[in-house]
Scaffold this active site. Sequence first.
Site, short mmCIF file in Angstrom:
data_model
loop_
_atom_site.label_atom_id
_atom_site.label_comp_id
_atom_site.label_asym_id
_atom_site.label_seq_id
_atom_site.Cartn_x
_atom_site.Cartn_y
_atom_site.Cartn_z
N ASP A 1 0.85 -1.19 0.00
CA ASP A 1 0.00 0.00 0.00
C ASP A 1 0.88 1.23 0.00
O ASP A 1 2.12 1.12 -0.04
CB ASP A 1 -0.97 -0.02 1.19
CG ASP A 1 -2.34 0.55 0.80
OD1 ASP A 1 -2.36 1.71 0.33
OD2 ASP A 1 -3.35 -0.15 0.94
N HIS B 1 -2.97 3.19 -4.73
CA HIS B 1 -2.34 2.77 -3.47
C HIS B 1 -0.90 2.33 -3.71
O HIS B 1 -0.43 1.32 -3.17
CB HIS B 1 -3.16 1.64 -2.81
CG HIS B 1 -4.41 2.14 -2.15
ND1 HIS B 1 -4.39 2.95 -1.04
CD2 HIS B 1 -5.71 1.97 -2.46
CE1 HIS B 1 -5.63 3.24 -0.68
NE2 HIS B 1 -6.46 2.68 -1.54
N ASP C 1 -8.64 -0.80 -6.12
CA ASP C 1 -9.51 0.16 -5.41
C ASP C 1 -8.90 1.56 -5.38
O ASP C 1 -7.69 1.73 -5.51
CB ASP C 1 -9.74 -0.32 -3.96
CG ASP C 1 -8.44 -0.45 -3.18
OD1 ASP C 1 -7.43 -0.89 -3.78
OD2 ASP C 1 -8.43 -0.14 -1.98
N GLU C 2 -9.78 2.53 -5.22
CA GLU C 2 -9.42 3.91 -4.90
C GLU C 2 -8.22 4.41 -5.70
O GLU C 2 -7.22 4.83 -5.13
CB GLU C 2 -9.13 4.01 -3.38
CG GLU C 2 -10.34 3.63 -2.55
CD GLU C 2 -10.10 3.71 -1.05
OE1 GLU C 2 -10.95 4.27 -0.36
OE2 GLU C 2 -9.06 3.21 -0.55
N TRP D 1 -16.95 -4.22 -1.70
CA TRP D 1 -16.65 -3.60 -0.41
C TRP D 1 -17.40 -2.30 -0.19
O TRP D 1 -17.75 -1.97 0.92
CB TRP D 1 -15.14 -3.38 -0.26
CG TRP D 1 -14.55 -2.26 -1.09
CD1 TRP D 1 -14.19 -2.32 -2.40
CD2 TRP D 1 -14.23 -0.93 -0.65
NE1 TRP D 1 -13.66 -1.11 -2.81
CE2 TRP D 1 -13.68 -0.24 -1.75
CE3 TRP D 1 -14.36 -0.25 0.57
CZ2 TRP D 1 -13.26 1.10 -1.68
CZ3 TRP D 1 -13.93 1.08 0.64
CH2 TRP D 1 -13.39 1.74 -0.48
N TYR E 1 -16.09 -4.58 8.00
CA TYR E 1 -14.87 -3.82 8.26
C TYR E 1 -14.57 -3.88 9.76
O TYR E 1 -15.14 -3.15 10.56
CB TYR E 1 -15.01 -2.38 7.71
CG TYR E 1 -14.53 -2.34 6.28
CD1 TYR E 1 -15.01 -3.27 5.35
CD2 TYR E 1 -13.56 -1.43 5.85
CE1 TYR E 1 -14.55 -3.28 4.04
CE2 TYR E 1 -13.10 -1.43 4.54
CZ TYR E 1 -13.60 -2.36 3.65
OH TYR E 1 -13.13 -2.39 2.35
N PHE E 2 -13.66 -4.78 10.11
CA PHE E 2 -13.40 -5.01 11.53
C PHE E 2 -12.39 -4.00 12.09
O PHE E 2 -11.91 -4.14 13.20
CB PHE E 2 -12.94 -6.46 11.76
CG PHE E 2 -13.98 -7.49 11.37
CD1 PHE E 2 -15.30 -7.13 11.11
CD2 PHE E 2 -13.65 -8.83 11.27
CE1 PHE E 2 -16.26 -8.08 10.74
CE2 PHE E 2 -14.59 -9.80 10.91
CZ PHE E 2 -15.89 -9.41 10.64
N ASP E 3 -12.09 -2.97 11.28
CA ASP E 3 -11.31 -1.85 11.82
C ASP E 3 -12.26 -0.77 12.35
O ASP E 3 -11.82 0.18 12.97
CB ASP E 3 -10.36 -1.27 10.77
CG ASP E 3 -11.06 -0.82 9.49
OD1 ASP E 3 -12.13 -1.38 9.16
OD2 ASP E 3 -10.55 0.09 8.83
N TRP F 1 -8.04 -3.49 8.39
CA TRP F 1 -7.13 -2.43 7.96
C TRP F 1 -6.48 -1.87 9.21
O TRP F 1 -7.17 -1.63 10.21
CB TRP F 1 -7.92 -1.33 7.22
CG TRP F 1 -8.64 -1.84 6.02
CD1 TRP F 1 -9.97 -2.13 5.92
CD2 TRP F 1 -8.07 -2.13 4.74
NE1 TRP F 1 -10.26 -2.59 4.66
CE2 TRP F 1 -9.12 -2.60 3.91
CE3 TRP F 1 -6.79 -2.05 4.20
CZ2 TRP F 1 -8.92 -2.99 2.59
CZ3 TRP F 1 -6.60 -2.43 2.88
CH2 TRP F 1 -7.65 -2.89 2.09
N THR F 2 -5.17 -1.66 9.16
CA THR F 2 -4.46 -1.47 10.44
C THR F 2 -3.93 -0.05 10.68
O THR F 2 -2.99 0.12 11.45
CB THR F 2 -3.31 -2.48 10.54
OG1 THR F 2 -2.44 -2.29 9.42
CG2 THR F 2 -3.81 -3.90 10.56
N GLU F 3 -4.53 0.94 10.06
CA GLU F 3 -4.07 2.31 10.32
C GLU F 3 -3.99 2.59 11.82
O GLU F 3 -3.05 3.22 12.30
CB GLU F 3 -5.04 3.33 9.71
CG GLU F 3 -4.98 3.46 8.21
CD GLU F 3 -5.98 2.56 7.50
OE1 GLU F 3 -6.38 1.51 8.08
OE2 GLU F 3 -6.37 2.90 6.37
C1 ACM Z 1 -10.80 -0.67 0.55
O1 ACM Z 1 -11.29 -0.61 1.69
N1 ACM Z 1 -10.15 0.37 0.04
C2 ACM Z 1 -10.93 -1.85 -0.28
#
Ligand code: ACM
Length: 752
Positions: A187, A260, A322-323, A389, A414-416, A464-466
């Site tokens: 990423d 990304h 994505d994005e 997603w 989304y478990f974050d 996602w681990t931000e």
């Molecule tokens: C994502 O959450 N950008 C796939």
Amino acid sequence: MKAKIMFVFLMLILLSCNSDSTKETKSTKETANFNLIPAVNTITKSNEFAAIDRILVAPSLDARLQNLLKANLTKFKIETQKENNFTLKENKQLPTEAYQLNITTKAIEIAYSNPKGLMNGLKTLNQLQWLNNGRLPQCTIKDKPLFKYRGMHLDVSRHFFSVAEIKQYIDLISAYKINYFHWHLTDDQGWRIEIKKYPKIQEIAAKRKETLVGHYNDQPHQFDGKPYGGYYTQAAIKDIIKYASTKGVEIIPEIDIPGHTAALISAYPELSCHKKQVDVATKWGVFFDVLCPTDYTFSFLEDVFDEVMDLFPSKYIHIGGDECPKDQWKNSEFCQQLIAKKGLKNELGLQSYFIKRMESYLNKKGKQIIGWDEILEGGLAPNATVMSWRGTEGGIEAANHHHEVVMTPTSHCYFDYYQSENPQEPLAIGSFIPFEKVYNWNPIPKELDAANQKYIIGGQGNVWTEYMHTFSDVEYMFITRMMTLSEVLWGKKSNSLEKFVPVLFNHINHHTQQGVNVSNHLLEVSYLPEVNPKTGVSLQLNSPLSANYHFKNPEEKAFQALAKNGKIKLDKSGNYEFKATANSVTGRTASIRFSPHIANFSKISLKHPPSEKYKGNGPTSVINGIIGFEDRYGGSEWLGFEGTDFDATLQFPKKQKLSKIDFKFFKGEGQWIYLPKEIKIFDVSDGKNVEIGSSTNIQSKDKIARITVQLTSAPPTIDALRIVVKNYGKIPEGKQGGGNRAWLFLDEIIVQ
Ligand code: ACM
């Protein structure tokens, strides 16, 4: 004579082995525990325990199978012995992944359809053992999953986790029959996979100079000043893949392209259209530095994917998609010429060209691509599997085109996101997905035609681990919801949330005893407010595990017991506190701040409903006097509108004088959340429609914006009010989410 002696001697050995291996377990009144997660399809239970304290396998059992037993029956002593008590039977008549487990007084038998079925049987056997403190209850189980894809994802770019921690993650997910690990390896904030041909990936793209401190929405951004980095060597990756295979987990690597990719571009600027040096990202979000679709880029990526494919045996390779902001492609002469040359419609067509070209390369090597649902934009690659997603629409569209789909919507997977509204929760990205919401999820969207439902191959939880700096943070965020997801994807044989909660409690306690940082929100008090125009606001308390409740009013010192099914009337300004007790365990104290005002006695109707994801406790959330979070949006008090206005009519039981209305908005432009364009208030009593207040040019330096609108009504004239809060509209190009509809978030509207 000799033979006779030999016979007696053998009998003695056998008897001694038998008495050793089938030692009668002490009889106690303990009942058998069948609280399996995921719940099995059918079970014939007995309250008798087997007299088995170790597993004895025949020496003839294939060495590979013996190793598999050792890897998965972690709670058992396993010995090789001619007189065995453990039989494995392959039965091709059983459906894929199915198994049948039979535990009798002295023997265990697993019949299985294929290696995946065997693995599932072993997981069940292992769980039965720890659930019963080392014993095995006699039973017959027939079981198979509902979905073939049961996935968990982990982002190792934003924060990096060691090989041992990745193995721990695999242990935890595989214990719950999760069979795919989606490893998000690259990423903007760091590439974490060694690519031998391109050493600058390790030297430059795997490190960032510092990391954002606190939440992205906290302005101004602050950084820790500490270099951060790490990557997995190819040897380490091979070791992890091998480990996962013994646990029945297939690893799908994700190399996220064409967006990304700031970290990659920092190492190889020639991959971008501007060809300029950029930094590996030090904060979160979406970045404009994306790959340029040149021949150089494709040949570079082919080299990278060659190494990836050599490592990972999975048939699936995730290529992200994505994005990917299109700004640099719009400004690139090369991209514009390519669009014209290839007869593409626009930059979305170029994204589709990018993905299809990579797909064709990977297909030729026998691999199948998976991509996030943006790969639908501009035309879906012919054989791609889609991960839906952003919602369910992408999944529905892909399934209708007969593509495989993995559902992983932000609404449930989304478990974050926060799992509790308690302010003591660790900092998270935002939003709110408690485990109950995961339980109530159906991966098959209700809008999908029955004939196309088979294309939904399963679901996945994303981590996602931000905001997860350590593996302990990861454990806290994912385990409880992963266990719940496993229940859903296996077929939800627990049948109801009420039945599932005590089972989950059992598993949470087990992990806690093992020293795992599992979250426990089962005694967390939630409240359901009721707004009655005649009597005002009252609350009903609830918690996932059935409990007794205590509450404390503002200004009071002691908690008082709430009568069973009792309600709390809110009429004092200040903090109310609640707690729940069950099985002598008391959960965390929860509290709310109540600010009484005129609209607590009103009826509200909305012209546009809030988004399904951010609907709080319904429209009354903004007039119930309960003040929502001060540092984030979401939860039961904030309402969120995606692109639409907040257009509310309040009806009061009698005419009264109104002087002002206080508004509270959330501003988080990085998350596409904008302040409104304007507010207008109308007196709509007696069929009138007279503007009595407004506010324009709404600005705020802070993420929480408080705006007061003074009203010009003559007293006492008003019993109906229309409040129109205009959504910001389209997000300007060049900003995060440019071109998309802005979100509008508002909390309490305090009418005075
Ligand atoms: C994502 O959450 N950008 C796939």
